[in-house]
Design an enzyme around this catalytic site. Structure first.
Site, PDB file in Angstrom:
ATOM      1  N   GLU A  17      -1.096   3.284  -7.657  1.00 41.47           N
ATOM      2  CA  GLU A  17       0.611   3.213  -7.859  1.00 41.47           C
ATOM      3  C   GLU A  17       0.981   4.343  -8.596  1.00 41.47           C
ATOM      4  O   GLU A  17       1.605   4.279  -9.740  1.00 41.47           O
ATOM      5  CB  GLU A  17       0.618   2.071  -8.993  1.00 41.47           C
ATOM      6  CG  GLU A  17       0.173   0.922  -8.058  1.00 41.47           C
ATOM      7  CD  GLU A  17       0.663  -0.702  -8.847  1.00 41.47           C
ATOM      8  OE1 GLU A  17       0.932  -0.589 -10.104  1.00 41.47           O
ATOM      9  OE2 GLU A  17       0.528  -1.758  -8.240  1.00 41.47           O
ATOM     10  N   GLU A  57      -3.299  -4.777  -3.086  1.00 43.90           N
ATOM     11  CA  GLU A  57      -3.010  -5.843  -4.063  1.00 43.90           C
ATOM     12  C   GLU A  57      -2.041  -6.986  -3.851  1.00 43.90           C
ATOM     13  O   GLU A  57      -1.084  -6.394  -3.327  1.00 43.90           O
ATOM     14  CB  GLU A  57      -2.245  -5.124  -5.473  1.00 43.90           C
ATOM     15  CG  GLU A  57      -3.706  -4.225  -6.157  1.00 43.90           C
ATOM     16  CD  GLU A  57      -2.988  -3.672  -7.563  1.00 43.90           C
ATOM     17  OE1 GLU A  57      -2.454  -4.274  -8.203  1.00 43.90           O
ATOM     18  OE2 GLU A  57      -3.642  -2.601  -7.676  1.00 43.90           O
TER      19      GLU A  57
HETATM   20  O1  AHR Z   1      -3.763  -6.072 -10.828  1.00 42.72           O
HETATM   21  C1  AHR Z   1      -2.959  -5.858 -12.140  1.00 42.72           C
HETATM   22  C2  AHR Z   1      -2.394  -4.488 -11.874  1.00 42.72           C
HETATM   23  O2  AHR Z   1      -1.368  -4.443 -11.059  1.00 42.72           O
HETATM   24  C3  AHR Z   1      -3.082  -3.416 -11.489  1.00 42.72           C
HETATM   25  O3  AHR Z   1      -3.751  -2.704 -12.245  1.00 42.72           O
HETATM   26  C4  AHR Z   1      -2.222  -2.462 -10.864  1.00 42.72           C
HETATM   27  O4  AHR Z   1      -2.340  -1.569  -9.973  1.00 42.72           O
HETATM   28  C5  AHR Z   1      -0.969  -3.242 -10.460  1.00 42.72           C
HETATM   29  O5  AHR Z   1       0.503  -2.916 -11.260  1.00 42.72           O
END
Ligand code: AHR
Length: 497
Positions: A172, A291
């Site tokens: 990110e 994610e």
């Molecule tokens: O999964 C939780 C967080 O969400 C992770 O660390 C990040 O990559 C995202 O913003």
């Protein structure tokens, strides 16, 4: 209420890459400490890994686990986590503002993955660090021996290389919350040069370039276009991240949010292919949705955590029945794009926004979202078929023409098995689906699993499992046709052989 579906063996979207059912463990909250690792726990093995957790991870047949972050990786020194445990430094972990004891690191996690029968998708730090730390970590992990870093691995007790195949180039990097946030040009250049160096160390690896942190970022999808312009020739995947929530307590609208995921996927595919055209390239970039999940229940309580504690409970969402339905539809959305979404990671796996929960020192239990993830992972292997669906629709606050019937279909040729995953988004009515299975002559329903509940907010705890599936679904064969009976507000798996 009635709907229609037509299926055919020839309507193939793509072979499903098993890595679509991946997950994620970050050094965050109780995911590692108190989740996968808890020396002294009654089920802990000689390394301190909880066997009760491993058993559930194996039950889910998780093919790959992303590690060690997440936001955490952007200020992580991997060297802190290898070598004798007593020499490992305690550090301020900046992403979640806790203390990292480094009692688990790369080698321990590789041991755990082996026990859990899964692979690792390793992330490198492109926040505070860069090319050098990344190529050294890769040499430490994958080089056979005879060099400084590979011999150090041997000295640490790991004679054979870990041979980690899949690597994330940071995490990110567009996010203002990220330590070492970059502009698209800064990140694109750094990721391309890091990828080049890593490929020189080990040409067999696969690399994932960071996409936008989510589709609401103001720089989406320009971020994808600009970074891919730099990285296109050096990477294999671009990442997508997205979390959903029912903040306005509007269930009909909430259940439609898988349509948002689908739009997001379509836009990223288009952006990748635009750069492909621009570069006159023959190579196709695939998507790693590494994610995805529901995340909102724990937001308020996380604001109250004292900084600099060790493994406090963080992001411990307690999932409801309706969350499980959305998770089922999110999996359907990815399966419908199995030709381009080749990897994904439910974020996360244990305790932190997770299907598996533990009590530190105590038991383990399955959250509501465990079930659609379990069935889709275990039975969703083979080829994804493209069902032609005709369904009545509704409008909600943010979406128009939301089909009540949301589905994906998988054919497993080896097992001669046809599997239909279907959510009925109708909150009041049963959906009766006429399913034309013309090319599956002789296939009969062997199981119809249903996840249903009168209470949208029903949850599971260690003592009380309110949300669990039954297999008394009422679908039946009617001549050459299948009639799928989907109870109101339910998730279903109909399996035929
Ligand atoms: O999964 C939780 C967080 O969400 C992770 O660390 C990040 O990559 C995202 O913003």
């Amino acid at each position: 209420t009635k709907a229609k579906m037509a299926l055919d063996k020839e309507f193939v979207i793509s072979e499903i890459d098993p890595r679509l059912y991946g997950s994620f463990i970050e050094h965050l909250g109780r995911a590692v400490y108190g989740g996968v690792y808890e020396p002294g726990h009654p089920t802990a093995d000689e390394h301190g890994f909880r066997q009760d957790v491993i058993d559930l991870v194996k039950e889910l047949q998780v093919p790959i686990v992303r590690y060690p972050g997440g936001n955490m990786v952007s200020a992580y020194n991997w060297e802190d986590g290898v070598g004798p445990k007593e020499n490992r430094p305690r550090r301020l972990e900046l992403a979640w503002r806790v203390i990292e004891t480094n009692q688990v690191g790369t080698n321990e996690f590789m041991d755990w993955a082996k026990k859990a029968n899964t692979e690792v998708m390793m992330a490198v730090n492109l926040g505070t660090r860069g090319i050098d730390a990344a190529r050294n970590l890769l040499e430490y992990c994958n080089h056979p021996g005879g060099t400084y870093w590979s011999d150090l691995r041997k000295e640490h007790g790991y004679k054979d290389p870990h041979n980690i195949k899949t690597w994330c180039l940071g995490n990110e990097m567009d996010g203002p919350w990220q330590v070492g946030q970059k502009t698209a040009h800064e990140y694109g250049r750094l990721a391309a040069e890091t990828a080049k160096a890593m490929r020189l160390v080990d040409p067999s690896i696969e690399l994932v370039s960071c996409g936008s942190s989510n589709s609401d970022m103001p720089t989406f999808p320009e971020w994808e276009a600009t970074t891919l312009d730099h990285t296109y020739d050096y990477v294999d995947f671009i990442s997508l991240h997205q979390y959903y929530g029912n903040r306005s307590n509007d269930t009909a609208n909430y259940l439609a949010k898988s349509m948002d995921m689908e739009n997001f996927i379509q836009t990223v595919i288009s952006t990748c292919d635009y750069i492909k055209a621009k570069k006159r390239s023959k190579k196709t970039i695939n998507l790693s949705f590494d994610e995805w999940n529901v995340w909102f229940h724990s937001n308020q309580q996380d604001k109250e955590i004292e900084p600099w504690s060790i493994a406090p409970p963080q992001l411990e969402d307690v999932y409801t029945f309706e969350d499980a339905l959305l998770v089922g539809s999110l999996l359907n959305a990815m399966l419908r794009h199995a030709d381009r979404v080749k990897m994904a990671a439910m974020a996360q796996l244990v305790n932190v926004i997770a299907p598996i929960m533990t009590e530190t020192g105590g038991g383990v239990w399955k959250q509501s979202i465990f079930y659609p993830y379990y069935y889709t992972s275990v039975y969703g292997r083979g080829v994804a078929l493209n069902p032609v669906v005709t369904s009545p629709k509704y409008d909600s606050k943010d979406f128009t023409d939301v089909p009540y019937l949301d589905s994906s279909v998988v054919y497993n040729e080896e097992k001669e098995e046809l599997v239909i995953f279907a959510t009925n988004r109708h909150l009041e009515n049963t959906l009766s689906v006429d399913i034309d299975i013309r090319s599956f002559e002789g296939f009969e329903v062997v199981e119809h699993v249903v996840l249903e509940n009168e209470d949208a907010k029903a949850i599971n705890t260690l003592q009380n499992e309110q949300v669990k599936p039954h297999n008394k679904g009422e679908s039946y064969n009617d001549g050459g046709k299948l009639v799928g009976i989907l109870p109101k507000f339910s998730w279903n798996m109909i399996r035929l052989k």
